[in-house]
Design an enzyme around this catalytic site. Structure first.
Site, mmCIF file in Angstrom:
data_model
loop_
_atom_site.group_PDB
_atom_site.id
_atom_site.type_symbol
_atom_site.label_atom_id
_atom_site.label_comp_id
_atom_site.label_asym_id
_atom_site.label_seq_id
_atom_site.Cartn_x
_atom_site.Cartn_y
_atom_site.Cartn_z
ATOM 1 N N ASP A 102 85.178 36.571 2.619
ATOM 2 C CA ASP A 102 85.994 35.228 2.003
ATOM 3 C C ASP A 102 85.608 35.155 0.840
ATOM 4 O O ASP A 102 84.587 35.724 0.263
ATOM 5 C CB ASP A 102 85.288 34.005 2.732
ATOM 6 C CG ASP A 102 85.366 33.986 4.405
ATOM 7 O OD1 ASP A 102 86.494 34.784 4.831
ATOM 8 O OD2 ASP A 102 84.661 33.146 4.862
HETATM 9 N N1 URA Z 1 82.351 35.265 8.168
HETATM 10 C C1 URA Z 1 82.474 34.592 7.692
HETATM 11 O O1 URA Z 1 82.678 33.208 8.010
HETATM 12 N N2 URA Z 1 83.029 35.039 6.350
HETATM 13 C C2 URA Z 1 83.052 36.137 5.878
HETATM 14 O O2 URA Z 1 83.377 36.233 4.447
HETATM 15 C C3 URA Z 1 82.572 37.345 6.664
HETATM 16 C C4 URA Z 1 82.086 36.934 8.083
#
Ligand code: URA
Length: 231
Positions: A102
């Protein structure tokens, strides 16, 4: 491959710099000076020399990036900076991130141009472990840990596969999962009534994030790491 492209991808020149250098006679192929920047080079068997140094072409390249917050895991984006923007000085146009973190997640991201490796690491059939350090809103109960380990229902994606939880501090855990569902870690914690306040990935399969790579920094994967990742 054209000689100017070859030089862009091997010695970090812009296309214009590569063309100008070739026109100036700074490149030779198989011992013969070439001043035509459109000259076709066979990158697997021609010997290219640039400024008196032999230059070898790497078909595949592999990097480990400590992703900073604020960058999206994409090759281009109309709004945000992408993780590939951090690789501009590599002079390659074919790099992409393996999987996604993310925008606000930091930590280990593999950047390559090897589609087969990417598929191997991200395919749901391969169950490659990924470990995250998550800061959470409040401590987990024993029951929360059991639920996370056994699997939680994520709307639209079904039940998560068994995970591992390692409590590092009351509101800091390590969570190891072997899938890559959308926002998986955040949604898993939400499913047990908690909230992730910051998230960092520290390993993918056998490869761990280097302590000496600051956020935004990257390095080449070693031959050994590449071998382990391909296994
Ligand atoms: N899980 C998440 O919630 N975000 C990420 O960036 C990676 C795994």
């Amino acid at each position: 491959m054209r000689l100017d492209k070859f030089l862009c991808e091997t010695v970090n020149l812009s296309r214009k710099e590569a063309r100008d250098s070739v026109k100036k006679g700074l490149a030779s192929v198989n011992g013969i000076k070439v001043t035509d920047f459109g000259y076709q080079v066979n990158e697997t068997c021609d010997l290219v020399v640039f400024k008196d140094k032999p230059v070898s072409y790497e078909k595949y390249v592999y990097f480990i990036l400590n992703k900073p917050a604020g960058y999206v895991s994409a090759t281009n984006d109309p709004v945000d900076k992408t993780v590939i923007d951090l690789f501009e000085s590599e002079g390659r146009k074919d790099l992409f991130p393996v999987g996604r973190l993310d925008k606000d997640t930091v930590g280990l991201l593999i950047i390559t141009n090897d589609g087969d490796l990417s598929h191997h690491l991200t395919s749901p059939r391969h169950h490659v472990n990924k470990t995250y350090v998550a800061d959470i809103d409040h401590p987990l109960s024993d029951n929360d840990i059991k639920t996370l380990c056994e699997g939680v229902e994520l709307k639209g994606d079904g039940v998560t596969k068994p995970a591992k939880v390692n409590v590092i501090a009351p509101t800091r855990i390590e969570l190891t999962i072997c899938e890559g569902m959308y926002h998986q870690v955040k949604r898993m914690l939400k499913a047990v009534g908690n909230e992730v306040t910051s998230l960092k990935r520290i390993s993918i399969g056998p490869v761990s994030l280097d302590d000496n790579l600051k956020e935004g920094e990257y390095r080449r994967l070693t031959e050994e790491e590449i071998k382990l990742l391909k296994e």
